[in-house]
Design a protein around this motif. Sequence first.
Motif, PDB file in Angstrom:
ATOM      1  N   VAL A 173       0.856  -1.184   0.000  1.00 57.32           N
ATOM      2  CA  VAL A 173       0.000   0.000   0.000  1.00 57.32           C
ATOM      3  C   VAL A 173       0.895   1.238   0.000  1.00 57.32           C
ATOM      4  CG1 VAL A 173      -1.986  -1.048   1.127  1.00 57.32           C
ATOM      5  CG2 VAL A 173      -0.154  -0.101   2.509  1.00 57.32           C
ATOM      6  N   THR A 174       0.341   2.375  -0.459  1.00 62.18           N
ATOM      7  CA  THR A 174       1.105   3.623  -0.535  1.00 62.18           C
ATOM      8  C   THR A 174       0.957   4.423   0.756  1.00 62.18           C
ATOM      9  OG1 THR A 174      -0.742   4.885  -1.449  1.00 62.18           O
ATOM     10  CG2 THR A 174       0.670   3.701  -3.007  1.00 62.18           C
ATOM     11  N   ASP A 175       1.827   5.404   0.921  1.00 63.57           N
ATOM     12  CA  ASP A 175       1.758   6.274   2.105  1.00 63.57           C
ATOM     13  C   ASP A 175       0.434   7.024   2.153  1.00 63.57           C
ATOM     14  OD1 ASP A 175       4.269   5.454   2.817  1.00 63.57           O
ATOM     15  OD2 ASP A 175       5.307   7.212   2.007  1.00 63.57           O
ATOM     16  N   LYS A 176      -0.049   7.471   0.982  1.00 62.51           N
ATOM     17  CA  LYS A 176      -1.312   8.229   0.967  1.00 62.51           C
ATOM     18  C   LYS A 176      -2.479   7.352   1.418  1.00 62.51           C
ATOM     19  CE  LYS A 176      -0.236  11.799  -2.452  1.00 62.51           C
ATOM     20  NZ  LYS A 176      -0.621  12.429  -3.740  1.00 62.51           N
ATOM     21  N   PHE A 181      -6.483   6.252   5.477  1.00 58.98           N
ATOM     22  CA  PHE A 181      -7.145   5.283   6.354  1.00 58.98           C
ATOM     23  C   PHE A 181      -7.017   5.705   7.817  1.00 58.98           C
ATOM     24  CE2 PHE A 181      -7.593   1.495   8.888  1.00 58.98           C
ATOM     25  CZ  PHE A 181      -8.619   0.801   8.269  1.00 58.98           C
ATOM     26  N   ALA A 182      -5.824   6.165   8.205  1.00 60.25           N
ATOM     27  CA  ALA A 182      -5.600   6.601   9.585  1.00 60.25           C
ATOM     28  C   ALA A 182      -6.518   7.759   9.940  1.00 60.25           C
ATOM     29  CB  ALA A 182      -4.142   7.001   9.776  1.00 60.25           C
ATOM     30  N   ARG A 183      -6.682   8.695   8.990  1.00 66.33           N
ATOM     31  CA  ARG A 183      -7.541   9.852   9.237  1.00 66.33           C
ATOM     32  C   ARG A 183      -8.990   9.421   9.473  1.00 66.33           C
ATOM     33  NH1 ARG A 183      -5.707  12.396   5.406  1.00 66.33           N
ATOM     34  NH2 ARG A 183      -7.241  11.924   3.798  1.00 66.33           N
ATOM     35  N   LEU A 184      -9.455   8.492   8.618  1.00 71.18           N
ATOM     36  CA  LEU A 184     -10.819   7.994   8.783  1.00 71.18           C
ATOM     37  C   LEU A 184     -10.972   7.153  10.055  1.00 71.18           C
ATOM     38  CD1 LEU A 184     -11.632   6.955   5.110  1.00 71.18           C
ATOM     39  CD2 LEU A 184     -12.609   8.878   6.380  1.00 71.18           C
ATOM     40  N   GLU A 185      -9.938   6.402  10.370  1.00 72.95           N
ATOM     41  CA  GLU A 185      -9.986   5.518  11.535  1.00 72.95           C
ATOM     42  C   GLU A 185     -10.085   6.302  12.833  1.00 72.95           C
ATOM     43  OE1 GLU A 185     -10.236   2.332  13.864  1.00 72.95           O
ATOM     44  OE2 GLU A 185     -10.356   2.348  11.685  1.00 72.95           O
ATOM     45  N   THR A 583       0.461   8.060  14.899  1.00 72.07           N
ATOM     46  CA  THR A 583       1.876   7.925  15.205  1.00 72.07           C
ATOM     47  C   THR A 583       2.525   6.992  14.175  1.00 72.07           C
ATOM     48  OG1 THR A 583       1.563   5.992  16.620  1.00 72.07           O
ATOM     49  CG2 THR A 583       1.363   8.165  17.657  1.00 72.07           C
ATOM     50  N   GLU A 584       3.839   6.963  14.163  1.00 67.81           N
ATOM     51  CA  GLU A 584       4.548   6.080  13.224  1.00 67.81           C
ATOM     52  C   GLU A 584       4.227   4.612  13.504  1.00 67.81           C
ATOM     53  OE1 GLU A 584       6.218   6.944  10.497  1.00 67.81           O
ATOM     54  OE2 GLU A 584       5.539   8.971  11.027  1.00 67.81           O
ATOM     55  N   GLU A 585       4.098   4.266  14.787  1.00 71.10           N
ATOM     56  CA  GLU A 585       3.758   2.882  15.143  1.00 71.10           C
ATOM     57  C   GLU A 585       2.366   2.530  14.626  1.00 71.10           C
ATOM     58  OE1 GLU A 585       3.183   0.009  19.088  1.00 71.10           O
ATOM     59  OE2 GLU A 585       3.857   2.105  19.315  1.00 71.10           O
ATOM     60  N   GLU A 586       1.417   3.454  14.791  1.00 71.79           N
ATOM     61  CA  GLU A 586       0.058   3.205  14.302  1.00 71.79           C
ATOM     62  C   GLU A 586       0.041   3.093  12.780  1.00 71.79           C
ATOM     63  OE1 GLU A 586      -2.604   5.382  17.789  1.00 71.79           O
ATOM     64  OE2 GLU A 586      -1.853   6.562  16.099  1.00 71.79           O
ATOM     65  N   LYS A 587       0.823   3.942  12.115  1.00 69.14           N
ATOM     66  CA  LYS A 587       0.905   3.862  10.652  1.00 69.14           C
ATOM     67  C   LYS A 587       1.448   2.498  10.207  1.00 69.14           C
ATOM     68  CE  LYS A 587       1.457   8.798   9.638  1.00 69.14           C
ATOM     69  NZ  LYS A 587       2.361   9.843   9.083  1.00 69.14           N
ATOM     70  N   TYR A 593      -2.062  -4.019   8.087  1.00 67.31           N
ATOM     71  CA  TYR A 593      -3.466  -4.397   7.955  1.00 67.31           C
ATOM     72  C   TYR A 593      -3.965  -4.203   6.527  1.00 67.31           C
ATOM     73  CZ  TYR A 593      -8.529  -4.043   8.306  1.00 67.31           C
ATOM     74  OH  TYR A 593      -9.878  -4.198   8.094  1.00 67.31           O
ATOM     75  N   LEU A 594      -3.667  -3.049   5.945  1.00 68.40           N
ATOM     76  CA  LEU A 594      -4.116  -2.766   4.583  1.00 68.40           C
ATOM     77  C   LEU A 594      -3.456  -3.698   3.575  1.00 68.40           C
ATOM     78  CD1 LEU A 594      -4.225   1.157   4.535  1.00 68.40           C
ATOM     79  CD2 LEU A 594      -6.143  -0.448   4.745  1.00 68.40           C
ATOM     80  N   ALA A 595      -2.191  -4.014   3.808  1.00 66.92           N
ATOM     81  CA  ALA A 595      -1.510  -4.952   2.907  1.00 66.92           C
ATOM     82  C   ALA A 595      -2.150  -6.331   2.994  1.00 66.92           C
ATOM     83  CB  ALA A 595      -0.026  -5.025   3.260  1.00 66.92           C
ATOM     84  N   SER A 596      -2.513  -6.720   4.211  1.00 67.58           N
ATOM     85  CA  SER A 596      -3.183  -8.019   4.396  1.00 67.58           C
ATOM     86  C   SER A 596      -4.524  -8.036   3.674  1.00 67.58           C
ATOM     87  CB  SER A 596      -3.368  -8.290   5.890  1.00 67.58           C
ATOM     88  OG  SER A 596      -4.172  -9.429   6.094  1.00 67.58           O
ATOM     89  N   ARG A 597      -5.269  -6.967   3.833  1.00 72.32           N
ATOM     90  CA  ARG A 597      -6.579  -6.887   3.176  1.00 72.32           C
ATOM     91  C   ARG A 597      -6.432  -6.873   1.656  1.00 72.32           C
ATOM     92  NH1 ARG A 597     -10.556  -1.905   4.499  1.00 72.32           N
ATOM     93  NH2 ARG A 597      -9.089  -0.845   3.122  1.00 72.32           N
ATOM     94  N   ALA A 598      -5.447  -6.104   1.170  1.00 72.63           N
ATOM     95  CA  ALA A 598      -5.207  -6.064  -0.273  1.00 72.63           C
ATOM     96  C   ALA A 598      -4.775  -7.431  -0.782  1.00 72.63           C
ATOM     97  CB  ALA A 598      -4.143  -5.012  -0.599  1.00 72.63           C
ATOM     98  N   GLY A 599      -3.971  -8.138   0.042  1.00 70.28           N
ATOM     99  CA  GLY A 599      -3.546  -9.475  -0.336  1.00 70.28           C
ATOM    100  C   GLY A 599      -4.724 -10.421  -0.477  1.00 70.28           C
ATOM    101  N   SER A 600      -5.673 -10.324   0.440  1.00 67.19           N
ATOM    102  CA  SER A 600      -6.868 -11.162   0.352  1.00 67.19           C
ATOM    103  C   SER A 600      -7.658 -10.849  -0.912  1.00 67.19           C
ATOM    104  CB  SER A 600      -7.750 -10.950   1.589  1.00 67.19           C
ATOM    105  OG  SER A 600      -7.076 -11.359   2.757  1.00 67.19           O
TER     106      SER A 600
END
Length: 619
Positions: A173-176, A181-185, A583-587, A593-600
């Motif tokens: 996934v990209t930084d954007k 996603f973080a903003r919405l979350e 935070t960087e840890e949350e990112k 998580y997003l990579a896992s979802r994209a992988g599925s």
Amino acid sequence: MLQNIRDNSQGWIAKTIIGLIVVLMALTGFEAIFQAASHSQDAAKVNGQTISQNELSQAVDMQRRQLMQQLGKEFDPALLDEKMLREAALKGLIERKLLLQGAEDAKFAFSDAALDQLILQTPEFQVDGKFSAERFDSVIRQMGYGRMQFREMLAQEMLIGQLRTGIAGSSFVTDKQVEAFARLEKQTRDFASLTFKADPAAIKVSDEEVKAHYDQHAKEFMTPDQVVIDYVELKKAAFFDQVKVSDDELKALYEKEIANLAEQRHAAHILIEVNDKTSDAQAKARIEEIQQRLGKGEDFAKLAKEFSQDPGSANTGGDLGFAGPGVYDPAFEDALYKLNKDQVSAPVRTEFGYHLIKLLGVQAPDVPSFASLKDKLTHELKTQQVEQRFVEATKQLQDSAFEASDLAQPAQDLNLKVHTSAPFGREGGEGVTANRAVIQAAFSEEVMDEGANSNSIELDPETVVVLRVKEHRKPEQLPLEAVAKNISEHLAKEKATAELKAKADKLIAGLRDGSVKPASQNWKVQEAVTRGQDGIDPAQLQAVFRLGKPESKDKPVYASVVQSDGSLVVLQLRGVNEGAAATEEEKAQIRRYLASRAGSQDFAAYRKLLEGKADITRY
């Protein structure tokens, strides 16, 4: 939600594979989908590879049992749509066949050594944290597997897991995307709700409406596919009264039993070790000094406490307790059994060093009488004969049932009684009919459709049965009077909810055009609500976070949602609040998580690609 992301992002591939194995262990019958079996008719062909009707029937059975398990005992199996079950099961079998072909084409492999390690490390096959061959055999036998069958099935699942990992694990996934996603979350929302309770009891449903629904949904009101079986049961215990043992045999076994009994000797010792610091000569000289002191009358126990280098016995005066033959080093034992009570041996050399051994006492063996052991010995001798008789009788039952057109002759040959079961469906019944192997045999093509006797079925190590179908009760439509009450309640709930929806739509229209003032309603206000807020119905949360942002505080956005109990909630979204930057840890957690979802999603797309390119024929 962030906690969910954290949980789901760590080792998702491994969890998927391990989860699959656990499901295979926990759900009896699951493996039946994959068992090889002879068939006279194909259900489908996938790129030239066959899926048999027998495989499909077994898959349908498995799905039915899973649904029954998930929905609980109160669920009526008659409401299951057989056609839908078969379609879903066939789709699953085709998909699995495609994935195995895809893994083969991609040259994935899973070595025998890796498969061995997986089996050895599976908790379901362990006892006290270690692999148990007996436990392994017991578990797979309950599932209907032999060792090679289980290994083949597991190897196939691992190949599919490798294929999934290879495709899904390459997603990114990209930084954007992470920032969005973080903003919405982290976003929270202020809203108010107004709940209207449905009252199905106040709704009148006519007999004509019930009848019309019954006619339009006839397939939903069918009896389950059931059979009544005749069966004969061969029990090992029944042979105990049929075999005899002689007194001579009993006495011979008794003599053998007591011959193994031996006296116990109570020993104490003093040990001087031979090791890197003490040579053989030095140890021998030291033990001889102690021997001389004993000869002058010093106490053995006191000298053992002072000089013995055996940490296990020195503090107790060298006391080793009572023991029989075969416990000690041969040289130690030989010296001990030559001593008289309270006598001390000359120095004895063993692999540990030099010993002085004292015999503290002798305990004669407790020899039981023949009478006290007679029942035990009789059972042992009979068991040997019974085991042989049971094996022979099982073979005779199998042969007789194969040759006979019913169970009367096999029962007569072995002096057995023919039992008749209560009707039961593919989910099983009680007693014998709760056994999965019995259910599979009863609903097999050979037994149910061709009227043959089954093969012998081992219920447990002590019991074997053979069965045949006495009556096949095919699905029939339930009479209207049997389901009228349920239909009436269902229609009443639907009507009550529809009335609420109309009422809510009218209220929302008035709130939007200003003809109804919000203040005139008793709203329940919720502020700064998160997506995973506890204490709020998930349907309300989903609806609230799907709404668009209000233009201003005095122009809220409205919607309605029907809840599972039939009640209706009008929602008023008052504001949207942006959260703090991630935070960087949350990112990092979000990225995983997003990579896992994209992988599925990628893996799902790959399955569709395989299906689109495949030559699939359904019969």
